[in-house]
Write a protein that holds these residues in place. Structure first.
Motif, PDB file in Angstrom:
ATOM      1  N   PHE A  39     -13.774  18.505  -2.343  1.00 56.27           N
ATOM      2  CA  PHE A  39     -13.180  17.273  -1.522  1.00 56.27           C
ATOM      3  C   PHE A  39     -11.984  16.674  -2.349  1.00 56.27           C
ATOM      4  O   PHE A  39     -11.587  16.951  -3.468  1.00 56.27           O
ATOM      5  N   ASN A  40     -11.722  15.692  -1.608  1.00 59.26           N
ATOM      6  CA  ASN A  40     -10.372  14.918  -2.191  1.00 59.26           C
ATOM      7  C   ASN A  40     -10.643  13.698  -2.493  1.00 59.26           C
ATOM      8  O   ASN A  40     -11.275  12.744  -1.574  1.00 59.26           O
ATOM      9  N   LEU A  41     -10.157  13.037  -3.689  1.00 54.54           N
ATOM     10  CA  LEU A  41     -10.342  11.474  -3.818  1.00 54.54           C
ATOM     11  C   LEU A  41      -8.866  11.034  -3.645  1.00 54.54           C
ATOM     12  O   LEU A  41      -7.792  11.420  -4.402  1.00 54.54           O
ATOM     13  N   MET A  42      -8.877   9.664  -2.978  1.00 56.73           N
ATOM     14  CA  MET A  42      -7.403   9.074  -3.055  1.00 56.73           C
ATOM     15  C   MET A  42      -7.724   7.908  -3.538  1.00 56.73           C
ATOM     16  O   MET A  42      -8.763   6.946  -3.433  1.00 56.73           O
ATOM     17  N   PHE A  43      -6.955   7.365  -4.762  1.00 54.71           N
ATOM     18  CA  PHE A  43      -6.960   6.061  -5.162  1.00 54.71           C
ATOM     19  C   PHE A  43      -5.728   5.130  -4.692  1.00 54.71           C
ATOM     20  O   PHE A  43      -4.492   5.534  -5.074  1.00 54.71           O
ATOM     21  N   LEU A  44      -5.892   4.256  -4.072  1.00 58.51           N
ATOM     22  CA  LEU A  44      -5.057   3.535  -3.454  1.00 58.51           C
ATOM     23  C   LEU A  44      -4.574   1.959  -3.571  1.00 58.51           C
ATOM     24  O   LEU A  44      -5.714   1.451  -3.633  1.00 58.51           O
ATOM     25  N   GLN A  45      -3.664   1.706  -3.313  1.00 57.46           N
ATOM     26  CA  GLN A  45      -3.151   0.316  -3.388  1.00 57.46           C
ATOM     27  C   GLN A  45      -2.498  -0.093  -2.043  1.00 57.46           C
ATOM     28  O   GLN A  45      -1.568   0.861  -1.441  1.00 57.46           O
ATOM     29  N   SER A  46      -2.561  -1.302  -1.578  1.00 57.90           N
ATOM     30  CA  SER A  46      -1.968  -1.470  -0.239  1.00 57.90           C
ATOM     31  C   SER A  46      -0.615  -2.495  -0.698  1.00 57.90           C
ATOM     32  O   SER A  46      -0.578  -3.342  -1.465  1.00 57.90           O
ATOM     33  N   GLY A  47       0.338  -2.106   0.033  1.00 58.68           N
ATOM     34  CA  GLY A  47       1.622  -2.826  -0.096  1.00 58.68           C
ATOM     35  C   GLY A  47       2.491  -3.128   1.218  1.00 58.68           C
ATOM     36  O   GLY A  47       1.699  -3.417   2.266  1.00 58.68           O
ATOM     37  N   HIS A  48       3.602  -3.500   1.055  1.00 53.21           N
ATOM     38  CA  HIS A  48       4.620  -3.952   2.180  1.00 53.21           C
ATOM     39  C   HIS A  48       5.857  -3.006   2.258  1.00 53.21           C
ATOM     40  O   HIS A  48       6.230  -2.478   1.107  1.00 53.21           O
ATOM     41  N   THR A  49       6.431  -2.957   3.449  1.00 52.51           N
ATOM     42  CA  THR A  49       7.680  -2.163   3.419  1.00 52.51           C
ATOM     43  C   THR A  49       8.752  -2.682   2.781  1.00 52.51           C
ATOM     44  O   THR A  49       9.636  -2.250   2.394  1.00 52.51           O
ATOM     45  N   THR A  50       8.743  -3.963   2.127  1.00 48.85           N
ATOM     46  CA  THR A  50       9.683  -4.722   1.355  1.00 48.85           C
ATOM     47  C   THR A  50       9.585  -4.779  -0.180  1.00 48.85           C
ATOM     48  O   THR A  50      10.155  -5.478  -0.664  1.00 48.85           O
ATOM     49  N   ASP A  51       8.284  -4.022  -0.404  1.00 46.55           N
ATOM     50  CA  ASP A  51       8.284  -4.126  -1.895  1.00 46.55           C
ATOM     51  C   ASP A  51       9.268  -3.478  -2.547  1.00 46.55           C
ATOM     52  O   ASP A  51       9.683  -2.726  -2.408  1.00 46.55           O
ATOM     53  N   LYS A  52       9.500  -4.229  -3.705  1.00 44.44           N
ATOM     54  CA  LYS A  52      10.667  -3.708  -4.696  1.00 44.44           C
ATOM     55  C   LYS A  52      10.148  -2.393  -5.487  1.00 44.44           C
ATOM     56  O   LYS A  52       9.019  -2.272  -5.591  1.00 44.44           O
ATOM     57  N   GLN A  53      10.910  -1.492  -5.967  1.00 49.45           N
ATOM     58  CA  GLN A  53      10.785  -0.310  -6.542  1.00 49.45           C
ATOM     59  C   GLN A  53       9.872  -0.558  -8.171  1.00 49.45           C
ATOM     60  O   GLN A  53       8.971   0.126  -8.153  1.00 49.45           O
ATOM     61  N   SER A  54      10.258  -1.924  -8.545  1.00 49.02           N
ATOM     62  CA  SER A  54       9.303  -2.350  -9.761  1.00 49.02           C
ATOM     63  C   SER A  54       7.924  -2.572  -9.444  1.00 49.02           C
ATOM     64  O   SER A  54       7.246  -2.272 -10.199  1.00 49.02           O
ATOM     65  N   THR A  55       7.644  -3.233  -8.228  1.00 48.24           N
ATOM     66  CA  THR A  55       6.243  -3.439  -7.632  1.00 48.24           C
ATOM     67  C   THR A  55       5.574  -2.089  -7.582  1.00 48.24           C
ATOM     68  O   THR A  55       4.577  -1.714  -7.722  1.00 48.24           O
ATOM     69  N   MET A  56       6.274  -1.155  -6.818  1.00 49.25           N
ATOM     70  CA  MET A  56       5.618   0.086  -6.355  1.00 49.25           C
ATOM     71  C   MET A  56       5.209   0.870  -7.689  1.00 49.25           C
ATOM     72  O   MET A  56       4.345   1.402  -7.897  1.00 49.25           O
TER      73      MET A  56
END
Length: 125
Positions: A39-56
């Motif tokens: 199986f696959n596990l995904m480790f996720l955080q939710s963001g916004h299309t306007t997020d800066k590269q440093s935030t990502m």
């Protein structure tokens, strides 16, 4: 991701197990001696299309730390398995922009258990 986007009450960060789980029967002399659950596990955080590269970048780092910690806890919690019976694939980066933005990592997991093991029924609880 469609299923994930459809749920509005999800709390982040999260670990998402993708279905279906595939089961491979391992044979010796035409008898099933073990089964491999993949199986696959995904480790996720939710963001916004306007997020800066440093935030990502911070979210990728944070999710990597969560992923490594979770994998280590799986190995410790299942230390009675031989080391090569639980394997983890290479992590791949997730940067999905659909209805929502998701950042994180995906990793494949394979667990091989003897067919007479009662452990298989308890590992997904």
């Amino acid at each position: 991701m469609i299923e994930l986007n459809a749920q509005s009450d999800i709390k982040y960060p999260l670990i998402w197990m993708l279905f279906p789980v595939t089961i491979t029967n391992n044979l010796t002399n035409n008898f099933i001696v073990s089964q491999t659950f993949s199986f696959n596990l995904m480790f996720l955080q939710s963001g916004h299309t306007t997020d800066k590269q440093s935030t990502m970048n911070k979210w990728f780092d944070d999710m990597n730390n969560i992923m490594v910690g979770y994998i280590q806890s799986m190995q410790i919690d299942n230390e009675d398995l031989e080391r090569n019976l639980m394997t983890f694939g290479q992590a791949t980066m997730i940067n999905k922009k659909q209805d929502n933005v998701h950042y994180g990592w995906s990793v494949s997991v394979a667990v091989t258990l003897p067919i007479d093991s009662t452990f298989c029924c308890n590992m997904f609880e």
